[in-house]
Design an enzyme around this catalytic site. Sequence first.
Site, PDB file in Angstrom:
ATOM      1  CG  ASN A 130      40.428  36.240  35.535  1.00 27.41           C
ATOM      2  OD1 ASN A 130      39.271  35.975  35.551  1.00 27.41           O
ATOM      3  ND2 ASN A 130      41.114  34.745  35.636  1.00 27.41           N
ATOM      4  CE  LYS A 174      41.909  33.012  38.898  1.00 30.93           C
ATOM      5  NZ  LYS A 174      42.888  31.997  39.092  1.00 30.93           N
ATOM      6  CG  HIS A 234      42.038  31.114  33.009  1.00 28.81           C
ATOM      7  ND1 HIS A 234      42.228  30.336  33.937  1.00 28.81           N
ATOM      8  CD2 HIS A 234      42.683  32.182  33.443  1.00 28.81           C
ATOM      9  CE1 HIS A 234      42.988  30.767  34.970  1.00 28.81           C
ATOM     10  NE2 HIS A 234      43.301  31.900  34.752  1.00 28.81           N
ATOM     11  CD  GLU A 289      41.303  29.141  37.519  1.00 30.19           C
ATOM     12  OE1 GLU A 289      42.282  29.380  38.194  1.00 30.19           O
ATOM     13  OE2 GLU A 289      40.310  29.780  37.246  1.00 30.19           O
ATOM     14  CD  GLU A 335      46.677  33.641  34.024  1.00 32.50           C
ATOM     15  OE1 GLU A 335      46.779  34.530  35.055  1.00 32.50           O
ATOM     16  OE2 GLU A 335      45.660  32.885  33.849  1.00 32.50           O
ATOM     17  N   GLY A 394      47.305  30.846  41.536  1.00 30.78           N
ATOM     18  CA  GLY A 394      46.765  30.543  42.842  1.00 30.78           C
ATOM     19  C   GLY A 394      47.345  29.680  43.834  1.00 30.78           C
ATOM     20  CB  SER A 440      51.512  34.053  42.245  1.00 33.79           C
ATOM     21  OG  SER A 440      50.717  32.959  42.619  1.00 33.79           O
TER      22      SER A 440
END
Length: 250
Positions: free
Chosen positions: A10, A12, A95, A97, A167, A173, A213
């Site tokens: 991914n 991003k 996701h 985010e 996740e 991150g 991660s």
Amino acid sequence: MMRKKIIAGNWKMNKTPKEAAAFCKGMKEKVASSAVDVVFCVPFVDLFPVLEELAGSGIAVGAENMYFEDSGAYTGEISPLMLKEMGVSYVVLGHSERRQLFHETDDMVNKKVKKALEIGITPIMCCGETLEQREAGITIEWIRIQIKCGLQELTAEEVEKVVIAYEPIWAIGTGKTATAQQAQEVCKAIRQVVGEVYGETVAQKVRIQYGGSVNGKNAAELFAMDDIDGGLVGGASLKEEFQEIVHYQK
């Protein structure tokens, strides 16, 4: 039951179209694999050069989001029909985010999942908890709700096609990774809730990824867990290191 592992990068909001094409050109032979399904999920503007560069490589291409209508007055949005015609075969949906920064709800994620399946694109549906939720001891309850809401009104046949990505938000991150045991516990709970709603046969077919991660050093331990069927890889998918994750068995 042997489920084929799926390892998806991914990207991003990274890599311009030229950078994307150059990266894929250098990486496609290194990450091509018959042992696992490999997917590059890239920004909308990178889709065309990446699809062109990866044609015939066996590596699939995914988008990072889409809207749930075929067309209409939705300025700035991308429809599933646009993705399908380009040759996109996967799409990341829900996701954290997107949920946190752009206020996507479980209902929106559900609409997108349904639409992707209707159009013939495989959804990678994300779920995950915050650090506060984990510390409060409500991780499993929270994830169960996200899964039930995200898969609402789907048939058993449709659910079998969905890839679910767990996740933990606190591991995205940050360099922090859930331990293999923590990740397995939640992925097992995801499979259990799918089984409760859609039956054990469906639950055993659904592929569940871990994301947060994932790197070349921890991939093998994570992917060895009974209910972890691969990874949704962020930062490491932008580097040469991605090949170590794809070839984690070597």
